[in-house]
Design a protein around this motif. Sequence first.
Motif, PDB file in Angstrom:
ATOM      1  N   LEU A  18      24.859 -12.026  28.954  1.00 51.30           N
ATOM      2  CA  LEU A  18      24.509 -10.686  29.426  1.00 51.30           C
ATOM      3  C   LEU A  18      24.396  -9.709  28.267  1.00 51.30           C
ATOM      4  CD1 LEU A  18      26.632 -10.143  32.669  1.00 51.30           C
ATOM      5  CD2 LEU A  18      24.147 -10.316  32.496  1.00 51.30           C
ATOM      6  N   SER A  19      25.336  -9.773  27.325  1.00 57.05           N
ATOM      7  CA  SER A  19      25.280  -8.853  26.184  1.00 57.05           C
ATOM      8  C   SER A  19      24.034  -9.093  25.347  1.00 57.05           C
ATOM      9  CB  SER A  19      26.542  -8.994  25.321  1.00 57.05           C
ATOM     10  OG  SER A  19      26.501 -10.146  24.506  1.00 57.05           O
ATOM     11  N   GLY A  20      23.691 -10.376  25.137  1.00 60.12           N
ATOM     12  CA  GLY A  20      22.484 -10.674  24.374  1.00 60.12           C
ATOM     13  C   GLY A  20      21.224 -10.239  25.090  1.00 60.12           C
ATOM     14  N   VAL A 134      24.616 -14.116  15.652  1.00 61.35           N
ATOM     15  CA  VAL A 134      23.251 -14.620  15.809  1.00 61.35           C
ATOM     16  C   VAL A 134      22.394 -13.623  16.577  1.00 61.35           C
ATOM     17  CG1 VAL A 134      21.844 -16.436  16.843  1.00 61.35           C
ATOM     18  CG2 VAL A 134      23.954 -17.024  15.632  1.00 61.35           C
ATOM     19  N   ARG A 135      22.955 -13.021  17.616  1.00 62.09           N
ATOM     20  CA  ARG A 135      22.225 -12.000  18.384  1.00 62.09           C
ATOM     21  C   ARG A 135      21.771 -10.862  17.481  1.00 62.09           C
ATOM     22  NH1 ARG A 135      26.384  -9.036  21.521  1.00 62.09           N
ATOM     23  NH2 ARG A 135      26.637  -8.121  19.446  1.00 62.09           N
ATOM     24  N   ASP A 136      22.687 -10.351  16.658  1.00 56.53           N
ATOM     25  CA  ASP A 136      22.353  -9.220  15.790  1.00 56.53           C
ATOM     26  C   ASP A 136      21.344  -9.609  14.723  1.00 56.53           C
ATOM     27  OD1 ASP A 136      24.117  -7.754  17.277  1.00 56.53           O
ATOM     28  OD2 ASP A 136      25.761  -7.857  15.832  1.00 56.53           O
ATOM     29  N   VAL A 137      21.477 -10.821  14.181  1.00 50.07           N
ATOM     30  CA  VAL A 137      20.521 -11.277  13.160  1.00 50.07           C
ATOM     31  C   VAL A 137      19.119 -11.384  13.751  1.00 50.07           C
ATOM     32  CG1 VAL A 137      19.859 -13.247  11.721  1.00 50.07           C
ATOM     33  CG2 VAL A 137      22.227 -12.451  11.713  1.00 50.07           C
ATOM     34  N   LEU A 138      19.008 -11.917  14.963  1.00 51.86           N
ATOM     35  CA  LEU A 138      17.698 -12.026  15.614  1.00 51.86           C
ATOM     36  C   LEU A 138      17.081 -10.659  15.879  1.00 51.86           C
ATOM     37  CD1 LEU A 138      18.323 -14.932  18.159  1.00 51.86           C
ATOM     38  CD2 LEU A 138      16.961 -15.015  16.073  1.00 51.86           C
ATOM     39  N   LEU A 139      17.932  -9.647  16.031  1.00 46.46           N
ATOM     40  CA  LEU A 139      17.443  -8.286  16.258  1.00 46.46           C
ATOM     41  C   LEU A 139      17.340  -7.490  14.956  1.00 46.46           C
ATOM     42  CD1 LEU A 139      19.418  -7.359  19.503  1.00 46.46           C
ATOM     43  CD2 LEU A 139      16.977  -7.858  19.301  1.00 46.46           C
TER      44      LEU A 139
END
Length: 221
Positions: A18-20, A134-139
């Motif tokens: 959900l956060s991602g 990983v979420r932050d890196v992708l963004l």
Amino acid sequence: MEGLPLVLDLTGTFVFALSGALAGVKRELDLFGVLVLSFAAANSGGITRDLLIGVVPPGAVADWRYLGVSLFAGIIAFCFSSLIVRLSNPVLLFDAAGLALFAVTGASKALAHGLNPVMAIVLGMVTGIGGGMVRDVLLAEIPTVLRAELYAVAALAAAAIVVVGHMLQLPDAPVMAVALISCFTLRVMAIKYRWRLPVAKIKDERDPGVAKACSKDPEKS
């Protein structure tokens, strides 16, 4: 009680997904992008943990439930984002919940595979912070763990409680409950009151003392 770690792991997968997904919605990604972020955020920490302790293929790949839970959470966030975002800082709250759940399950699984207490605590932390990184890196963002208020510290605290409880041979359920509440509370309180570790800073050259020193003529010194 044998199924408790799996339940916590799948619950952590759901809230981290959900956060991602919500982070992707806020960046106005399409459905595919939101689902990719939901899966990456939900499973990267667990995959890293499983590879480090020699569980191959990792649970997130071998068990369809992890993929199903991740995609389900992503679709919910995509379709009902307008309702979810009305919550106060929903991404941070889901992230804090996922951090607590994964830190606990990561430490528990490491202990179950015979790792020593110190490395079990470290793997609990890695499991907790991996998905968010990983979420932050992708963004294209600086990972939360490197800049946020007591992020990895909260995961370390939860993992340490699990390991100490295991060493003292205490019942699993109460120990895990204390670890979850401690991690989530510490993370939320850190967000609210901006508790954080010391931040690296470089002295500004515009500081009067530095500027005066730099303006001196070398030939006169």
